[in-house]
Design an enzyme around this catalytic site. Sequence first.
Site, PDB file in Angstrom:
ATOM      1  N   ARG A  59       0.851  -1.179   0.000  1.00  0.00           N
ATOM      2  CA  ARG A  59       0.000   0.000   0.000  1.00  0.00           C
ATOM      3  C   ARG A  59       0.893   1.236   0.000  1.00  0.00           C
ATOM      4  O   ARG A  59       2.111   1.127   0.080  1.00  0.00           O
ATOM      5  CB  ARG A  59      -1.032   0.006   1.145  1.00  0.00           C
ATOM      6  CG  ARG A  59      -0.672  -0.651   2.437  1.00  0.00           C
ATOM      7  CD  ARG A  59       0.481  -0.046   3.156  1.00  0.00           C
ATOM      8  NE  ARG A  59       0.300   1.393   3.337  1.00  0.00           N
ATOM      9  CZ  ARG A  59       1.259   2.263   3.581  1.00  0.00           C
ATOM     10  NH1 ARG A  59       2.529   1.839   3.674  1.00  0.00           N
ATOM     11  NH2 ARG A  59       1.043   3.539   3.735  1.00  0.00           N
ATOM     12  N   GLY A  60       0.255   2.419  -0.077  1.00  0.00           N
ATOM     13  CA  GLY A  60       1.033   3.645  -0.235  1.00  0.00           C
ATOM     14  C   GLY A  60       1.061   3.986  -1.719  1.00  0.00           C
ATOM     15  O   GLY A  60       1.376   3.116  -2.544  1.00  0.00           O
ATOM     16  N   ALA A  61       0.738   5.247  -2.037  1.00  0.00           N
ATOM     17  CA  ALA A  61       0.488   5.612  -3.436  1.00  0.00           C
ATOM     18  C   ALA A  61       1.620   5.239  -4.407  1.00  0.00           C
ATOM     19  O   ALA A  61       1.369   4.530  -5.395  1.00  0.00           O
ATOM     20  CB  ALA A  61       0.144   7.098  -3.510  1.00  0.00           C
ATOM     21  N   ARG A  95      -7.548   0.004  -6.548  1.00  0.00           N
ATOM     22  CA  ARG A  95      -7.783   1.052  -5.541  1.00  0.00           C
ATOM     23  C   ARG A  95      -7.987   2.387  -6.282  1.00  0.00           C
ATOM     24  O   ARG A  95      -7.196   2.725  -7.158  1.00  0.00           O
ATOM     25  CB  ARG A  95      -6.601   1.145  -4.548  1.00  0.00           C
ATOM     26  CG  ARG A  95      -6.439  -0.143  -3.728  1.00  0.00           C
ATOM     27  CD  ARG A  95      -5.530   0.059  -2.546  1.00  0.00           C
ATOM     28  NE  ARG A  95      -6.159   0.875  -1.518  1.00  0.00           N
ATOM     29  CZ  ARG A  95      -5.503   1.379  -0.471  1.00  0.00           C
ATOM     30  NH1 ARG A  95      -4.205   1.166  -0.345  1.00  0.00           N
ATOM     31  NH2 ARG A  95      -6.134   2.110   0.433  1.00  0.00           N
ATOM     32  N   GLN A  98      -1.343   2.145  10.072  1.00  0.00           N
ATOM     33  CA  GLN A  98      -0.091   2.262   9.302  1.00  0.00           C
ATOM     34  C   GLN A  98       0.986   3.021  10.084  1.00  0.00           C
ATOM     35  O   GLN A  98       2.185   2.798   9.896  1.00  0.00           O
ATOM     36  CB  GLN A  98      -0.338   2.992   7.965  1.00  0.00           C
ATOM     37  CG  GLN A  98      -1.139   2.196   6.958  1.00  0.00           C
ATOM     38  CD  GLN A  98      -2.606   2.539   7.026  1.00  0.00           C
ATOM     39  OE1 GLN A  98      -3.128   2.864   8.084  1.00  0.00           O
ATOM     40  NE2 GLN A  98      -3.295   2.452   5.911  1.00  0.00           N
ATOM     41  N   ASP A 125      -1.984  10.903  -1.575  1.00  0.00           N
ATOM     42  CA  ASP A 125      -2.456   9.905  -2.546  1.00  0.00           C
ATOM     43  C   ASP A 125      -2.853  10.549  -3.870  1.00  0.00           C
ATOM     44  O   ASP A 125      -2.802   9.922  -4.915  1.00  0.00           O
ATOM     45  CB  ASP A 125      -3.630   9.126  -1.972  1.00  0.00           C
ATOM     46  CG  ASP A 125      -3.116   8.108  -0.983  1.00  0.00           C
ATOM     47  OD1 ASP A 125      -2.877   8.484   0.178  1.00  0.00           O
ATOM     48  OD2 ASP A 125      -2.884   6.951  -1.387  1.00  0.00           O
ATOM     49  N   ASN A 143      -5.183  12.373   1.374  1.00  0.00           N
ATOM     50  CA  ASN A 143      -4.229  11.495   2.061  1.00  0.00           C
ATOM     51  C   ASN A 143      -5.030  10.673   3.070  1.00  0.00           C
ATOM     52  O   ASN A 143      -6.251  10.837   3.209  1.00  0.00           O
ATOM     53  CB  ASN A 143      -3.115  12.314   2.729  1.00  0.00           C
ATOM     54  CG  ASN A 143      -1.979  11.432   3.225  1.00  0.00           C
ATOM     55  OD1 ASN A 143      -1.467  10.584   2.488  1.00  0.00           O
ATOM     56  ND2 ASN A 143      -1.593  11.586   4.472  1.00  0.00           N
ATOM     57  N   LYS A 144      -4.351   9.832   3.775  1.00  0.00           N
ATOM     58  CA  LYS A 144      -4.993   8.914   4.726  1.00  0.00           C
ATOM     59  C   LYS A 144      -6.003   9.627   5.622  1.00  0.00           C
ATOM     60  O   LYS A 144      -5.732  10.730   6.096  1.00  0.00           O
ATOM     61  CB  LYS A 144      -3.892   8.244   5.561  1.00  0.00           C
ATOM     62  CG  LYS A 144      -4.355   7.249   6.609  1.00  0.00           C
ATOM     63  CD  LYS A 144      -5.301   6.193   6.096  1.00  0.00           C
ATOM     64  CE  LYS A 144      -4.761   5.407   4.917  1.00  0.00           C
ATOM     65  NZ  LYS A 144      -5.824   4.632   4.211  1.00  0.00           N
TER      66      LYS A 144
HETATM   67  O1  MRU Z   1      -4.416   3.164   2.438  1.00  0.00           O
HETATM   68  P1  MRU Z   1      -2.932   3.369   2.274  1.00  0.00           P
HETATM   69  O2  MRU Z   1      -2.135   2.760   3.369  1.00  0.00           O
HETATM   70  O3  MRU Z   1      -2.471   2.975   0.902  1.00  0.00           O
HETATM   71  O4  MRU Z   1      -2.750   4.936   2.395  1.00  0.00           O
HETATM   72  C1  MRU Z   1      -1.469   5.468   2.331  1.00  0.00           C
HETATM   73  C2  MRU Z   1      -1.410   6.919   2.518  1.00  0.00           C
HETATM   74  O5  MRU Z   1      -2.397   7.590   2.716  1.00  0.00           O
HETATM   75  C3  MRU Z   1      -0.055   7.547   2.345  1.00  0.00           C
HETATM   76  O6  MRU Z   1       0.100   8.628   3.194  1.00  0.00           O
HETATM   77  C4  MRU Z   1       0.106   8.002   0.895  1.00  0.00           C
HETATM   78  O7  MRU Z   1      -0.206   6.973   0.012  1.00  0.00           O
HETATM   79  C5  MRU Z   1       1.467   8.504   0.611  1.00  0.00           C
HETATM   80  S1  MRU Z   1       2.644   7.226   0.568  1.00  0.00           S
HETATM   81  C6  MRU Z   1       4.142   7.883   0.146  1.00  0.00           C
END
Ligand code: MRU
Length: 358
Positions: free
Chosen positions: A45-47, A88, A197, A238, A248-249
Amino acid sequence: MLPTIVREVDAVVMIDQRKLPAAEVYVRCTTAKEVARAIKTMVIRGAPAIGVAAAMGIALGMRKSTTTGTQKFAAEFYKVCELMAATRPTAVNLFWAIDRMKRAFGAAAAAGESVDQIKDRLDREAQAIHDEDVASCRAIGAFGAAVVPADARILTHCNAGALATAGYGTALGVIRGAVEAGRNVTVFADETRPFLQGARLTAWELVRDGIHTTVIADNMSGSLMRQGRVDLVVVGADRIAANGDTANKIGTYGVAVLAREHNVPFYVAAPLSTIDLRTPDGGHIPVEERSGREVTHVGVTQVAPKDAKIWNPAFDVTPHRFIAGIITEKGIFRAPYTESPKSAFEQGTIAELQESRK
Ligand code: MRU
Protein backbone atom coordinates in the site's frame (compact mmCIF):
# COMPACT_ATOMS: atom_id res chain seq x y z
CA MET A 1 17.21 0.05 2.35
CA LEU A 2 13.93 -1.74 2.98
CA PRO A 3 12.93 -4.24 0.31
CA THR A 4 9.37 -3.05 -0.35
CA ILE A 5 8.98 -4.72 -3.73
CA VAL A 6 11.32 -6.63 -6.00
CA ARG A 7 10.87 -8.08 -9.45
CA GLU A 8 12.21 -11.57 -10.01
CA VAL A 9 12.18 -13.31 -13.38
CA ASP A 10 8.94 -15.14 -12.75
CA ALA A 11 7.45 -13.25 -9.80
CA VAL A 12 6.86 -9.95 -8.07
CA VAL A 13 7.91 -10.26 -4.44
CA MET A 14 6.71 -7.88 -1.74
CA ILE A 15 6.92 -7.66 2.01
CA ASP A 16 3.48 -8.33 3.51
CA GLN A 17 2.63 -5.01 5.16
CA ARG A 18 -0.44 -6.50 6.86
CA LYS A 19 1.83 -8.64 9.00
CA LEU A 20 4.30 -5.98 10.11
CA PRO A 21 5.70 -5.37 12.66
CA ALA A 22 4.98 -8.79 14.19
CA ALA A 23 6.39 -10.78 11.29
CA GLU A 24 8.54 -10.15 8.21
CA VAL A 25 6.84 -12.26 5.60
CA TYR A 26 7.31 -12.01 1.85
CA VAL A 27 4.52 -12.63 -0.64
CA ARG A 28 5.46 -14.03 -4.05
CA CYS A 29 2.99 -13.08 -6.75
CA THR A 30 3.42 -15.20 -9.85
CA THR A 31 0.55 -13.77 -11.92
CA ALA A 32 -0.85 -10.31 -12.65
CA LYS A 33 -4.03 -11.38 -10.88
CA GLU A 34 -2.10 -12.12 -7.70
CA VAL A 35 -0.41 -8.71 -7.86
CA ALA A 36 -3.80 -7.00 -8.27
CA ARG A 37 -5.10 -8.91 -5.29
CA ALA A 38 -2.05 -7.94 -3.22
CA ILE A 39 -2.73 -4.26 -3.96
CA LYS A 40 -6.43 -4.58 -3.14
CA THR A 41 -5.87 -6.41 0.11
CA MET A 42 -3.05 -4.06 1.25
CA VAL A 43 -0.18 -6.52 1.16
CA ILE A 44 1.40 -3.49 -0.48
CA ARG A 45 0.00 0.00 0.00
CA GLY A 46 1.03 3.64 -0.24
CA ALA A 47 0.49 5.61 -3.44
CA PRO A 48 3.89 5.32 -5.15
CA ALA A 49 4.33 1.66 -4.09
CA ILE A 50 0.93 0.82 -5.55
CA GLY A 51 1.99 2.38 -8.85
CA VAL A 52 5.23 0.38 -8.91
CA ALA A 53 3.37 -2.84 -8.04
CA ALA A 54 0.84 -2.29 -10.82
CA ALA A 55 3.58 -1.64 -13.38
CA MET A 56 5.52 -4.73 -12.29
CA GLY A 57 2.30 -6.75 -12.27
CA ILE A 58 1.53 -5.72 -15.82
CA ALA A 59 5.07 -6.54 -16.96
CA LEU A 60 4.92 -9.90 -15.17
CA GLY A 61 1.52 -10.76 -16.61
CA MET A 62 2.66 -10.00 -20.13
CA ARG A 63 5.98 -11.80 -19.65
CA LYS A 64 4.02 -14.93 -18.82
CA SER A 65 1.59 -14.53 -21.70
CA THR A 66 1.64 -17.38 -24.17
CA THR A 67 -0.17 -15.35 -26.79
CA THR A 68 1.51 -14.98 -30.14
CA GLY A 69 0.66 -12.19 -32.55
CA THR A 70 0.71 -8.54 -31.52
CA GLN A 71 -3.04 -7.93 -31.83
CA LYS A 72 -4.02 -10.64 -29.40
CA PHE A 73 -1.12 -9.66 -27.17
CA ALA A 74 -2.35 -6.05 -27.19
CA ALA A 75 -5.88 -7.11 -26.22
CA GLU A 76 -4.48 -9.10 -23.30
CA PHE A 77 -2.28 -6.18 -22.27
CA TYR A 78 -5.21 -3.76 -22.05
CA LYS A 79 -7.18 -6.30 -20.02
CA VAL A 80 -4.35 -6.61 -17.50
CA CYS A 81 -4.19 -2.80 -17.30
CA GLU A 82 -7.92 -2.75 -16.48
CA LEU A 83 -7.41 -5.36 -13.80
CA MET A 84 -4.79 -3.18 -12.11
CA ALA A 85 -6.86 0.00 -12.48
CA ALA A 86 -9.74 -1.63 -10.60
CA THR A 87 -7.73 -2.25 -7.44
CA ARG A 88 -7.78 1.05 -5.54
CA PRO A 89 -9.38 4.29 -6.73
CA THR A 90 -7.74 7.18 -4.86
CA ALA A 91 -3.97 6.96 -5.32
CA VAL A 92 -3.38 8.57 -8.70
CA ASN A 93 0.11 7.05 -8.95
CA LEU A 94 -1.65 3.80 -9.86
CA PHE A 95 -3.24 5.33 -12.96
CA TRP A 96 -0.11 7.32 -13.75
CA ALA A 97 1.97 4.11 -13.76
CA ILE A 98 -0.58 2.25 -15.88
CA ASP A 99 -0.58 5.15 -18.37
CA ARG A 100 3.20 4.95 -18.53
CA MET A 101 3.04 1.24 -19.28
CA LYS A 102 0.46 1.95 -21.99
CA ARG A 103 2.72 4.58 -23.53
CA ALA A 104 5.65 2.14 -23.51
CA PHE A 105 3.45 -0.48 -25.15
CA GLY A 106 2.25 2.05 -27.75
CA ALA A 107 5.81 3.09 -28.60
CA ALA A 108 6.88 -0.55 -28.96
CA ALA A 109 3.93 -1.39 -31.17
CA ALA A 110 4.50 1.73 -33.30
CA ALA A 111 8.14 0.68 -33.76
CA GLY A 112 6.95 -2.69 -35.03
CA GLU A 113 8.54 -4.65 -32.19
CA SER A 114 7.91 -8.37 -31.76
CA VAL A 115 5.98 -9.77 -28.79
CA ASP A 116 9.27 -10.73 -27.13
CA GLN A 117 10.70 -7.26 -27.65
CA ILE A 118 7.52 -5.69 -26.21
CA LYS A 119 7.86 -7.94 -23.15
CA ASP A 120 11.41 -6.69 -22.65
CA ARG A 121 10.31 -3.10 -23.03
CA LEU A 122 7.52 -3.52 -20.44
CA ASP A 123 9.99 -5.05 -17.98
CA ARG A 124 12.37 -2.14 -18.48
CA GLU A 125 9.60 0.44 -18.05
CA ALA A 126 8.35 -1.11 -14.81
CA GLN A 127 11.88 -1.21 -13.42
CA ALA A 128 12.40 2.43 -14.48
CA ILE A 129 9.23 3.45 -12.62
CA HIS A 130 10.64 1.69 -9.55
CA ASP A 131 14.11 3.21 -9.79
CA GLU A 132 12.87 6.72 -10.57
CA ASP A 133 10.62 6.58 -7.53
CA VAL A 134 13.58 5.89 -5.25
CA ALA A 135 15.46 8.80 -6.86
CA SER A 136 12.42 11.08 -6.44
CA CYS A 137 12.12 10.19 -2.77
CA ARG A 138 15.78 11.00 -2.18
CA ALA A 139 15.36 14.37 -3.93
CA ILE A 140 12.22 15.06 -1.86
CA GLY A 141 14.30 14.29 1.22
CA ALA A 142 17.03 16.71 0.16
CA PHE A 143 14.59 19.56 -0.60
CA GLY A 144 12.52 18.80 2.46
CA ALA A 145 15.47 18.96 4.85
CA ALA A 146 15.55 22.71 4.24
CA VAL A 147 12.22 23.25 6.04
CA VAL A 148 13.30 21.24 9.10
CA PRO A 149 14.82 23.29 11.93
CA ALA A 150 18.02 22.21 13.69
CA ASP A 151 16.06 20.67 16.55
CA ALA A 152 12.78 19.41 15.19
CA ARG A 153 9.83 17.58 16.63
CA ILE A 154 7.98 16.32 13.57
CA LEU A 155 4.52 14.81 13.53
CA THR A 156 3.48 12.48 10.73
CA HIS A 157 0.29 10.59 9.92
CA CYS A 158 -0.05 7.17 8.28
CA ASN A 159 3.02 5.69 6.60
CA ALA A 160 4.65 7.61 3.77
CA GLY A 161 7.92 5.77 4.15
CA ALA A 162 10.09 3.27 2.33
CA LEU A 163 7.22 0.79 2.57
CA ALA A 164 4.84 3.15 0.79
CA THR A 165 7.25 3.84 -2.05
CA ALA A 166 9.94 1.97 -3.95
CA GLY A 167 12.26 3.01 -1.11
CA TYR A 168 13.28 5.87 1.27
CA GLY A 169 9.81 7.43 1.44
CA THR A 170 8.22 10.82 0.90
CA ALA A 171 7.25 12.22 4.31
CA LEU A 172 9.72 9.84 5.92
CA GLY A 173 12.10 10.80 3.11
CA VAL A 174 11.96 14.36 4.45
CA ILE A 175 12.66 13.03 7.94
CA ARG A 176 15.52 10.86 6.67
CA GLY A 177 16.87 13.75 4.60
CA ALA A 178 16.81 16.02 7.66
CA VAL A 179 18.61 13.44 9.77
CA GLU A 180 21.23 12.97 7.03
CA ALA A 181 21.64 16.75 6.91
CA GLY A 182 22.51 16.71 10.61
CA ARG A 183 19.23 17.88 12.14
CA ASN A 184 18.30 16.58 15.55
CA VAL A 185 14.92 15.03 14.80
CA THR A 186 12.32 13.37 16.96
CA VAL A 187 9.14 12.02 15.42
CA PHE A 188 5.59 11.64 16.64
CA ALA A 189 3.84 8.92 14.64
CA ASP A 190 0.04 9.01 14.71
CA GLU A 191 -1.12 5.43 15.05
CA THR A 192 -3.57 5.98 12.15
CA ARG A 193 -6.76 4.10 12.79
CA PRO A 194 -8.24 1.97 11.40
CA PHE A 195 -5.39 0.16 9.62
CA LEU A 196 -2.66 1.40 11.97
CA GLN A 197 -0.09 2.26 9.30
CA GLY A 198 1.52 4.76 11.69
CA ALA A 199 1.91 2.49 14.68
CA ARG A 200 2.76 -0.62 12.70
CA LEU A 201 4.75 0.64 9.74
CA THR A 202 6.08 4.16 10.35
CA ALA A 203 7.27 3.32 13.85
CA TRP A 204 8.79 0.06 12.57
CA GLU A 205 10.75 1.84 9.84
CA LEU A 206 11.96 4.69 12.02
CA VAL A 207 12.95 2.53 14.96
CA ARG A 208 14.93 0.34 12.56
CA ASP A 209 16.71 3.48 11.37
CA GLY A 210 17.48 4.54 14.93
CA ILE A 211 15.34 7.69 14.65
CA HIS A 212 13.77 8.72 17.94
CA THR A 213 10.06 7.95 17.59
CA THR A 214 7.02 8.21 19.82
CA VAL A 215 3.73 6.61 18.78
CA ILE A 216 0.58 8.46 19.78
CA ALA A 217 -3.08 7.61 19.33
CA ASP A 218 -4.73 9.79 16.69
CA ASN A 219 -6.72 11.75 19.26
CA MET A 220 -3.55 12.99 21.01
CA SER A 221 -2.04 15.23 18.35
CA GLY A 222 -4.18 18.27 19.27
CA SER A 223 -3.08 18.15 22.86
CA LEU A 224 0.53 17.68 21.81
CA MET A 225 0.41 20.73 19.54
CA ARG A 226 -1.33 22.78 22.21
CA GLN A 227 1.55 22.03 24.55
CA GLY A 228 3.93 23.42 21.92
CA ARG A 229 5.58 20.07 21.34
CA VAL A 230 5.33 19.88 17.53
CA ASP A 231 7.49 22.04 15.24
CA LEU A 232 6.17 20.83 11.94
CA VAL A 233 3.89 18.27 10.36
CA VAL A 234 4.82 16.35 7.23
CA VAL A 235 2.56 13.83 5.52
CA GLY A 236 2.39 12.04 2.19
CA ALA A 237 -0.35 12.23 -0.44
CA ASP A 238 -2.46 9.91 -2.55
CA ARG A 239 -3.62 12.53 -4.99
CA ILE A 240 -2.96 16.24 -5.23
CA ALA A 241 -5.50 18.14 -7.31
CA ALA A 242 -4.44 20.93 -9.67
CA ASN A 243 -5.31 23.56 -7.05
CA GLY A 244 -3.20 21.88 -4.36
CA ASP A 245 -6.05 20.20 -2.45
CA THR A 246 -4.59 16.94 -1.16
CA ALA A 247 -6.11 13.53 -0.51
CA ASN A 248 -4.23 11.49 2.06
CA LYS A 249 -4.99 8.91 4.73
CA ILE A 250 -8.16 9.54 6.72
CA GLY A 251 -7.35 11.80 9.66
CA THR A 252 -4.89 13.98 7.76
CA TYR A 253 -7.44 16.78 7.42
CA GLY A 254 -7.95 16.92 11.19
CA VAL A 255 -4.20 17.12 11.72
CA ALA A 256 -3.98 19.99 9.20
CA VAL A 257 -6.75 21.95 10.94
CA LEU A 258 -5.08 21.45 14.30
CA ALA A 259 -1.74 22.51 12.87
CA ARG A 260 -3.29 25.73 11.53
CA GLU A 261 -4.88 26.47 14.91
CA HIS A 262 -1.53 26.05 16.64
CA ASN A 263 0.63 27.81 14.02
CA VAL A 264 2.50 24.63 13.17
CA PRO A 265 3.57 24.46 9.49
CA PHE A 266 1.87 21.58 7.68
CA TYR A 267 3.78 20.13 4.70
CA VAL A 268 2.85 17.55 2.09
CA ALA A 269 5.68 15.51 0.54
CA ALA A 270 4.98 13.73 -2.74
CA PRO A 271 6.49 13.01 -6.13
CA LEU A 272 5.09 14.76 -9.19
CA SER A 273 3.41 11.48 -10.13
CA THR A 274 0.97 12.19 -7.28
CA ILE A 275 -0.13 15.50 -8.79
CA ASP A 276 -3.19 15.08 -10.97
CA LEU A 277 -3.86 18.05 -13.19
CA ARG A 278 -6.96 16.37 -14.56
CA THR A 279 -8.58 16.69 -11.15
CA PRO A 280 -9.33 20.40 -10.66
CA ASP A 281 -9.90 20.33 -6.90
CA GLY A 282 -10.34 18.07 -3.91
CA GLY A 283 -14.08 17.73 -4.43
CA HIS A 284 -13.37 15.70 -7.57
CA ILE A 285 -11.02 13.18 -5.94
CA PRO A 286 -12.64 9.73 -5.61
CA VAL A 287 -12.36 8.54 -2.02
CA GLU A 288 -12.14 4.79 -1.48
CA GLU A 289 -14.42 3.27 1.13
CA ARG A 290 -13.12 0.09 2.66
CA SER A 291 -14.65 -2.76 4.58
CA GLY A 292 -16.30 -1.94 7.90
CA ARG A 293 -14.31 -4.78 9.43
CA GLU A 294 -11.28 -2.50 9.56
CA VAL A 295 -13.25 -0.37 12.04
CA THR A 296 -15.08 -3.06 13.99
CA HIS A 297 -11.85 -4.97 14.54
CA VAL A 298 -8.30 -4.18 15.61
CA GLY A 299 -6.38 -7.06 14.12
CA VAL A 300 -8.46 -10.09 14.99
CA THR A 301 -10.05 -8.51 18.05
CA GLN A 302 -13.56 -7.21 17.72
CA VAL A 303 -13.97 -3.74 19.30
CA ALA A 304 -17.42 -2.75 18.00
CA PRO A 305 -20.62 -4.73 17.55
CA LYS A 306 -20.56 -6.57 14.23
CA ASP A 307 -23.98 -5.26 13.25
CA ALA A 308 -23.22 -1.59 14.02
CA LYS A 309 -23.30 0.69 11.00
CA ILE A 310 -19.79 1.60 9.89
CA TRP A 311 -18.42 4.42 7.75
CA ASN A 312 -14.87 3.74 6.63
CA PRO A 313 -13.49 6.23 4.11
CA ALA A 314 -9.81 5.42 3.59
CA PHE A 315 -8.86 9.04 2.77
CA ASP A 316 -9.83 12.63 3.38
CA VAL A 317 -9.04 15.82 1.54
CA THR A 318 -7.08 18.69 3.03
CA PRO A 319 -7.88 22.01 1.34
CA HIS A 320 -4.78 23.68 -0.09
CA ARG A 321 -5.11 26.69 2.21
CA PHE A 322 -3.91 24.55 5.13
CA ILE A 323 -0.75 23.43 3.31
CA ALA A 324 2.44 25.42 3.88
CA GLY A 325 4.24 23.71 1.02
CA ILE A 326 4.22 20.69 -1.27
CA ILE A 327 7.67 19.12 -1.28
CA THR A 328 8.43 17.40 -4.59
CA GLU A 329 11.53 16.02 -6.27
CA LYS A 330 11.80 19.27 -8.24
CA GLY A 331 11.44 21.65 -5.33
CA ILE A 332 8.83 23.02 -2.98
CA PHE A 333 5.53 24.48 -4.16
CA ARG A 334 4.26 27.26 -1.97
CA ALA A 335 0.72 28.59 -1.70
CA PRO A 336 -1.18 29.90 -3.57
CA TYR A 337 -0.94 26.77 -5.72
CA THR A 338 -2.99 27.79 -8.73
CA GLU A 339 -2.10 31.41 -9.20
CA SER A 340 0.12 31.19 -12.13
CA PRO A 341 3.31 32.44 -12.76
CA LYS A 342 6.51 31.71 -11.10
CA SER A 343 6.20 34.20 -8.29
CA ALA A 344 3.70 31.86 -6.66
CA PHE A 345 6.17 29.01 -6.37
CA GLU A 346 9.80 28.56 -5.70
CA GLN A 347 10.14 26.33 -8.74
CA GLY A 348 7.33 27.34 -11.09
CA THR A 349 3.72 26.26 -11.29
CA ILE A 350 2.49 22.72 -10.86
CA ALA A 351 1.41 22.77 -14.51
CA GLU A 352 4.84 23.89 -15.68
CA LEU A 353 6.54 21.16 -13.74
CA GLN A 354 4.19 18.50 -15.07
CA GLU A 355 4.77 19.82 -18.57
CA SER A 356 8.56 19.76 -18.18
CA ARG A 357 8.37 16.15 -17.04
CA LYS A 358 6.76 14.89 -20.28
O1 MRU B 1 -4.42 3.16 2.44
P1 MRU B 1 -2.93 3.37 2.27
O2 MRU B 1 -2.14 2.76 3.37
O3 MRU B 1 -2.47 2.97 0.90
O4 MRU B 1 -2.75 4.94 2.40
C1 MRU B 1 -1.47 5.47 2.33
C2 MRU B 1 -1.41 6.92 2.52
O5 MRU B 1 -2.40 7.59 2.72
C3 MRU B 1 -0.06 7.55 2.35
O6 MRU B 1 0.10 8.63 3.19
C4 MRU B 1 0.11 8.00 0.89
O7 MRU B 1 -0.21 6.97 0.01
C5 MRU B 1 1.47 8.50 0.61
S1 MRU B 1 2.64 7.23 0.57
C6 MRU B 1 4.14 7.88 0.15
